[in-house]
Design an enzyme around this catalytic site. Structure first.
Site, PDB file in Angstrom:
ATOM      1  N   ASP A  70     -25.514 -36.166  -3.680  1.00 26.53           N
ATOM      2  CA  ASP A  70     -26.287 -36.724  -4.794  1.00 26.53           C
ATOM      3  C   ASP A  70     -25.617 -36.407  -6.122  1.00 26.53           C
ATOM      4  OD1 ASP A  70     -28.832 -37.804  -6.035  1.00 26.53           O
ATOM      5  OD2 ASP A  70     -28.906 -35.742  -6.766  1.00 26.53           O
ATOM      6  N   GLU A  75     -25.874 -39.905   1.168  1.00 29.96           N
ATOM      7  CA  GLU A  75     -25.534 -38.828   0.234  1.00 29.96           C
ATOM      8  C   GLU A  75     -24.880 -37.659   0.973  1.00 29.96           C
ATOM      9  OE1 GLU A  75     -29.012 -39.425  -3.176  1.00 29.96           O
ATOM     10  OE2 GLU A  75     -29.401 -38.173  -1.420  1.00 29.96           O
TER      11      GLU A  75
END
Length: 227
Positions: free
Chosen positions: A41, A113
């Site tokens: 992320d 992610e």
């Protein structure tokens, strides 16, 4: 197979990136991907920001912020996950599979992610190894799609209000799990500005909870006549 998955040197690292907590609960000894998700992320936020800064020299900060959010929002990351083939490779528990986990935008985006974070580690923490792969995916997003989505993003709208009224201070989201099942956790997010609470929200994913917290903050500001 997509090059993001094809070029892994450490197969154990890739396996961890594909492993959801629900799978670990049914298979002791495995390691889930949540730490890798956190790293991925952060990488996606940085790469998307630098990508937009370079590609659109005419854009002001607020426009780049909206577009960055559009590129890394849950639904868009889920599309990237499908594009690289993660929808058939995620390691999920039986409950998550029964709940159509392979089609879940939350699970797909989180796994994407995690794979990004794992690839970065697999390449000796060299961000230049992952950058061209991610930018190819960014380039596949139609510009109009980015523009339409960006106009309705509550986190961006709240951040713009904060920057207008507080200068360089940014909203701080504090998010933690508050319930739900292993394959469908619920999160509570609080958004603070300069340590003052502005809004709260719940969601089945961290990003969804943060979006609702921003919506709550915007709603309160409207009631106070501040926007």
């Amino acid at each position: 197979m997509h090059k993001l998955l094809l070029n892994f040197q450490d197969e154990k690292l890739l396996r961890q990136a594909l492993t959801h907590r629900s799978y670990v609960n049914e298979n002791p000894g495995e390691v889930h991907n949540e730490r890798l998700e956190f790293l991925g992320d952060a990488l996606l936020t940085f790469i998307s920001g630098e990508y937009l800064y370079r590609k659109y020299p005419e854009f002001a900060e607020d426009e780049m912020t909206r577009r960055r959010s559009a590129l890394v929002q849950e639904k868009q990351l889920a599309k990237f996950a499908i594009a690289v083939g993660l929808d058939s490779k995620m390691r999920l528990g039986r409950g998550a599979i029964q709940d159509r986990g392979f089609q879940s935008p939350n699970l797909l985006s989180s796994t994407f992610e995690a794979v990004v974070g794992a690839y970065y580690l697999d390449r000796d923490r060299n961000i230049e190894a992952i950058r061209p792969i991610i930018e190819d995916l960014f380039n596949s997003v139609p510009q109009m799609t980015v523009e339409v989505r960006s106009n309705v993003d509550s986190k961006n709208l709240f951040q713009e209000w904060v920057q207008t009224n507080f200068g360089t201070i940014l909203p701080n989201y504090v998010t933690q799990r508050c319930g739900g099942l292993d394959h469908a956790p619920e999160y509570l997010a609080k958004v603070l500005v300069d340590e003052q609470l502005y809004g709260e929200g719940r969601g089945c994913g961290k990003k969804g909870a943060e979006k609702r917290a921003a919506e709550d903050a915007l709603s309160k500001l409207k009631k106070q006549g501040l926007i």
